[in-house]
Design an enzyme around this catalytic site. Sequence first.
Site: not given
Length: 298
Positions: A116, A168
């Site tokens: 990765s 948010k």
Amino acid sequence: MFSRRHPYLFFFLISLALFTGLVLGAMALAGWMGSRSGDFSGEAVGVVEIEGAIADSRDILEHIRQFREDEDIKAIVVRIDSPGGAVGPSQEIYREIRKTVDTKKVVASMGAVAASGGYYIACAADGIVANPGTITGSIGVIMGYTNFRQLLDKIGMVPVVIKSGPYKDTGSPTREMREDERELLQSITSGIHEQFVTAIAEGRRMDRAQVAQVADGRIFTGEDAKARGLVDRLGNFEDALAWAGQLGGIDGSVVPVYAREEKLSLLRYLMSSSLSDLISKVVHPGIYAEYRYLPQGR
């Protein structure tokens, strides 16, 4: 006895002595670590080690820069033993290596795992050396979080959130994710994944479509990765060191020089942002993107 007549003062003095011993021991160990590179003369190959999860790139960037600017360092080996990590630091290290290959040869050496984000960094180098059994690949992006909504319902806890906008608290562990939030996060994940594929295609000088075929998160052994063009050579760290020396024009044996740690590096590590990062994830887990290989069962 003094300890009985002044128990608080006695406890304070003992605590102070223990703390002083710990600090002096840490300073001594940090000094020893800082002298790993030692003194050398002549031409050498710089070694930058990347171990564990990639969470902070500052020291690694500094080490690469120092070796790039050192005229006695003819090439660099980036030794990677990492399952990946955060997106930003991985991209920063990739960028610094790409800046370096314009003036100095860089070889990536893969240890047990270079997957990765670890592979993201490796593909920036001029060449990649992996062991036949190295775990690599895992080309992809993952976002994740744990939802505690059902647990909170069982114990009767009702979270209260006041926010300035509808997104948010995306990734809040205390409520179900809305479909528009899921689409937003999927879009971000796909965008970062495209960046990953592009970086590999550029760094490895491969056709983008060829990279996309193997960029589905699967892992490869070093042997399989070489067959797919993701790795250049099979070999160990010493082989990577020798290859870097050849690319750097060094005749004869290669002298490895390890990046010098800053003094008190151990103390700085103990008091680093790692603790604050952990606290922030506990207090406000949220969602964050990572390049990370996650083996089954973890």
